[in-house]
Design an enzyme around this catalytic site. Structure first.
Site, short mmCIF file in Angstrom:
data_model
loop_
_atom_site.label_atom_id
_atom_site.label_comp_id
_atom_site.label_asym_id
_atom_site.label_seq_id
_atom_site.Cartn_x
_atom_site.Cartn_y
_atom_site.Cartn_z
CD GLU A 214 -2.95 -1.00 -0.03
OE1 GLU A 214 -3.16 0.11 -0.56
OE2 GLU A 214 -3.49 -2.04 -0.44
CG ASN B 177 -0.96 5.13 -1.05
OD1 ASN B 177 -1.77 4.65 -1.84
ND2 ASN B 177 -1.25 5.34 0.22
NE ARG C 75 -5.28 3.42 -8.12
CZ ARG C 75 -4.76 2.33 -8.61
NH1 ARG C 75 -4.99 1.17 -8.06
NH2 ARG C 75 -3.98 2.39 -9.66
#
Length: 148
Positions: A48, A52, A105
């Site tokens: 993650e 990002n 997203r």
């Protein structure tokens, strides 16, 4: 806290490197007394954070660099992911469930990072970049003997 072991990597901001970062951190974390579920949590949190950096920090520009540093302390594992990208205008808002600057997203990256870490710190400056530091309390196996 006393550093027992550390590694750093830097890699291009391409999606293939998300899996690379996951595996590198999991392999390094195997020095600890991790359970399989803990290793999976670590891999998800790393995915993650790196994702990002690539998607939001660099807006999928493949020639940018993501920086990863992982440190083992007697108290546990620290994972730091840094980009020199867009930065986050409002960290508190960005950490809210379902918030995303990308309508494609789900906005759950920070939710997973928070739930799979014992501590998380996010530092960001608009136009300068973002550093995410996650800490997981995990017992030491091989390193414990060296520290005593």
């Amino acid at each position: 806290m006393q550093v027992l072991n550390r590694f750093s990597l830097e890699f291009y901001s391409i999606p293939e490197n998300v899996a690379f970062a996951r595996v590198a951190v999991a392999a390094f974390a195997s020095q600890l007394d991790c359970t399989l579920p803990e290793l999976e949590e670590i891999k998800v949190a790393v995915s993650e954070a790196v994702g990002n950096a690539i998607i939001h920090g660099y807006r999928n520009k493949p020639d940018k660099i993501v920086y990863l540093t992982v440190t083992i302390y007697k108290e546990g594992l620290e994972i730091q992911i840094k980009d020199c990208g867009n930065g986050i205008a409002d960290i508190e808002l960005a950490m809210q469930p379902a918030f995303s600057t990308d309508p494609e997203r789900m906005g759950l990256g920070f939710v997973f990072m928070q739930s799979f870490s014992d501590r998380i710190n996010v530092e960001s400056q608009k136009g300068v970049g973002t550093t995410i530091t996650m800490f997981k309390n995990i017992g030491i196996r091989g390193a414990r003997a060296r520290a005593n």
